[in-house]
Write a protein that holds these residues in place. Structure first.
Motif, PDB file in Angstrom:
ATOM      1  N   GLU A 115       0.871  -1.168   0.098  1.00  0.00           N
ATOM      2  CA  GLU A 115       0.082   0.153  -0.001  1.00  0.00           C
ATOM      3  C   GLU A 115       0.745   1.414   0.180  1.00  0.00           C
ATOM      4  OE1 GLU A 115      -4.051   1.700   2.275  1.00  0.00           O
ATOM      5  OE2 GLU A 115      -2.951  -0.054   3.070  1.00  0.00           O
ATOM      6  N   GLU A 116       2.036   1.257   0.719  1.00  0.00           N
ATOM      7  CA  GLU A 116       2.855   2.290   0.820  1.00  0.00           C
ATOM      8  C   GLU A 116       3.390   2.677  -0.540  1.00  0.00           C
ATOM      9  OE1 GLU A 116       6.906   3.870   2.838  1.00  0.00           O
ATOM     10  OE2 GLU A 116       5.933   2.075   3.728  1.00  0.00           O
ATOM     11  N   TRP A 120       2.921   5.865  -3.415  1.00  0.00           N
ATOM     12  CA  TRP A 120       4.223   6.640  -3.807  1.00  0.00           C
ATOM     13  C   TRP A 120       4.090   6.432  -5.535  1.00  0.00           C
ATOM     14  CZ3 TRP A 120       7.971   4.636  -7.180  1.00  0.00           C
ATOM     15  CH2 TRP A 120       9.182   5.127  -7.619  1.00  0.00           C
ATOM     16  N   LEU A 149      12.116  -0.010   0.291  1.00  0.00           N
ATOM     17  CA  LEU A 149      10.953  -0.660   1.020  1.00  0.00           C
ATOM     18  C   LEU A 149      11.229  -2.168   1.083  1.00  0.00           C
ATOM     19  CD1 LEU A 149       7.959   0.987  -1.219  1.00  0.00           C
ATOM     20  CD2 LEU A 149       8.592   1.615   1.287  1.00  0.00           C
TER      21      LEU A 149
END
Length: 387
Positions: A115-116, A120, A149
Motif C-alpha cells: 500500500e505504501e 508512492w 521498501l
C-alpha cells in the motif's frame, strides 16, 4: 528443506466490483478466483500476483484478511491455506536512457508495504488502478524505491520483441538502464530458455525464473519454477534467488522456445519466416518484420555456455497445448488426480490411460519427457505440436 512449485507472474483482470485492472486479462481473473484456482486446481505452493498496487485490489485483500481467509506470513507473503501469495506490481519504464519501453516486476513482503508503494506510485503514474502502467521515473530511481521498501526487483520477459529489456529496451547492456546490483533475478519469457539467455555474459550472475504471465485462469502455471526452500515465504524466496543458506532455484519448467510466440523472425504482414539479410519477404514482398528472440540473442551473444551452477531448464508442454485434451477431459483428470502439477509430474501412464484415451495419455508422457515434435512460433503466434 523441500521443493515447492511457484509461478510469480499472474495478472488481475478485474477487481471484485468488476473494474478493469489488466485490460487484456480475463474478467474471471479476480484476486479471489486466482488464489482459489492456483491452490485447488493448479497445485501451486507460491504465486506472485503482480497487479496488487491497484487500490481496489488492496481493498479486496484487506477484506479477506479481516475475515481471516488470508493471513500474513511471519516471514513475508500472504497466506491462503497452504498457498503463499507474494504481492507485486508490473510497471513500464521508458526514460531517457531506454531505447524502448521495458516491463519490470516489483514484489513486496506484506500488504502495508504494498500500500505504501501504491501511494508512492500514484504520484508517478497517470492511472494507478491499471496494470503495467508507464512510470515517470528512471529505472534506477524505481529500483532504489523498491529496495528502500525491502522489495525484489526483476526485469520481466526480457527477450520479447516488445516492452522488454533486450527486445528493444537497451542497445547492448542492462547497465544502460539499471543498477546491476539492484536486480534480484531475470524472468526469461515464453520464447527463451536458459541455454539461450546464458549466451549473454552479463546475465550469468543472476538467477533465472520462468513464469506464466497469465492473462486467464487456465494460463496460470503454463511456465513455473521449483524452489528448494524451508517453506514458501517472501524471505525464503529472497534467499533462493541469491542461492544462500542452501536455498536455490531447483529447476525451471517452461515451453520449448519453439512454442513461444516470438521465437523466430517473421514478416509483420503475412507472418511467414523472414530472413533479414534478404531485405524483403519471399512470400509477400514486405520489407517489415518482427525480429525473433533467437535472432536478437544471436546479435547480443557474448558467451558460449551456462555457468556451472545454473539449474536445469525443463522443456514442458502445458496440458492445454496437448492435442485432443479439451476442458472436459482435463476436468476428468483433475477429478481423479487433484491438480495439474500432479498430472504433469507424478501420475503414471497406467493411471492416466484408465481415465483418458491411451493416445492422449501417451502425448502427456511424451510432453513430460520432451519428445513431442514442434514447429516454431513467431510474430505473436504460438508454435504448434505435431502428432
Amino acid at each position: 528443506m523441500n521443493n515447492y512449485y511457484s509461478d510469480l507472474h499472474i495478472h488481475i483482470g478485474r477487481t471484485i466490483t468488476g473494474k478493469p485492472v489488466k485490460i487484456t486479462g480475463a474478467k474471471s481473473l479476480t484476486f479471489t478466483n486466482i488464489i482459489e484456482h492456483a491452490r485447488n486446481e493448479k497445485g501451486l505452493n507460491m504465486i506472485g500476483i503482480i497487479d496488487c498496487h491497484s487500490p481496489e485490489v488492496i481493498m479486496e485483500i484487506a477484506q479477506l484478511m479481516e475475515t481471516g481467509d488470508v493471513t500474513e506470513h511471519p516471514e513475508g507473503g500472504l497466506q491462503y491455506g497452504d498457498l503463499t501469495i507474494i504481492p507485486g506490481s508490473e510497471l513500464e519504464i521508458y526514460d531517457e536512457h531506454c531505447q524502448g519501453p521495458i516491463h519490470v516486476l516489483c514484489y513486496f513482503p506484506n500488504l502495508a508495504i504494498m500500500e505504501e508503494f501504491s501511494i508512492w506510485l500514484s504520484q508517478h503514474l497517470k492511472n494507478i488502478t491499471l496494470s503495467s502502467q508507464r512510470i515517470y521515473v528512471s529505472g534506477r530511481n524505481l529500483q532504489s524505491k523498491v529496495k528502500e521498501l525491502g522489495g525484489l526487483f526483476i526485469p520481466a520477459h526480457v527477450f520479447t520483441p516488445f516492452k522488454s529489456l533486450y527486445g528493444k529496451g537497451v542497445h547492448r547492456s542492462l547497465e544502460e538502464v539499471f543498477n546491476k546490483d539492484q536486480i534480484d533475478a531475470i524472468e526469461l519469457g515464453l520464447s527463451a530458455d536458459t541455454a539461450m539467455a546464458d549466451q549473454i555474459k552479463e546475465l550469468h550472475q543472476y538467477s533465472f525464473l520462468t513464469n506464466s504471465d497469465a492473462h486467464s485462469l487456465k494460463k496460470i502455471a503454463r511456465e513455473y519454477h521449483v524452489l528448494h526452500i524451508k517453506g514458501p515465504s517472501f524471505l525464503e524466496l529472497s534467499l533462493a534467488l541469491k542461492g544462500e543458506d542452501g536455498r536455490r532455484i531447483e529447476a525451471n519448467y517452461g515451453l520449448d522456445p519453439l512454442l513461444g510466440k516470438y521465437h523466430q523472425t517473421v514478416c509483420s504482414q503475412c507472418f511467414v519466416p523472414f530472413d533479414p539479410e534478404q531485405n524483403e519477404c519471399a512470400h509477400c514482398g514486405s520489407t517489415k518484420y518482427i525480429k525473433g528472440v533467437a535472432d536478437r540473442i544471436a546479435e547480443l551473444k557474448t558467451a558460449d555456455a551456462s555457468p556451472a551452477n545454473r539449474p536445469p531448464y525443463v522443456h514442458q508442454v502445458p496440458l492445454e497445448f496437448i492435442p485432443g485434451l479439451g476442458p472436459k477431459m482435463l476436468g476428468k483428470l483433475l477429478d481423479h488426480f487433484g491438480t495439474e502439477m500432479a498430472i504433469l509430474h507424478e501420475v503414471s501412464f497406467e493411471n492416466l490411460s484408465e481415465i483418458i484415451p491411451v493416445k492422449t495419455a501417451e502425448l502427456i508422457m511424451k510432453a513430460r519427457e520432451g519428445k513431442l515434435n514442434l514447429s516454431a512460433g513467431g510474430g505473436g503466434k504460438y508454435g504448434k505440436i505435431s502428432h
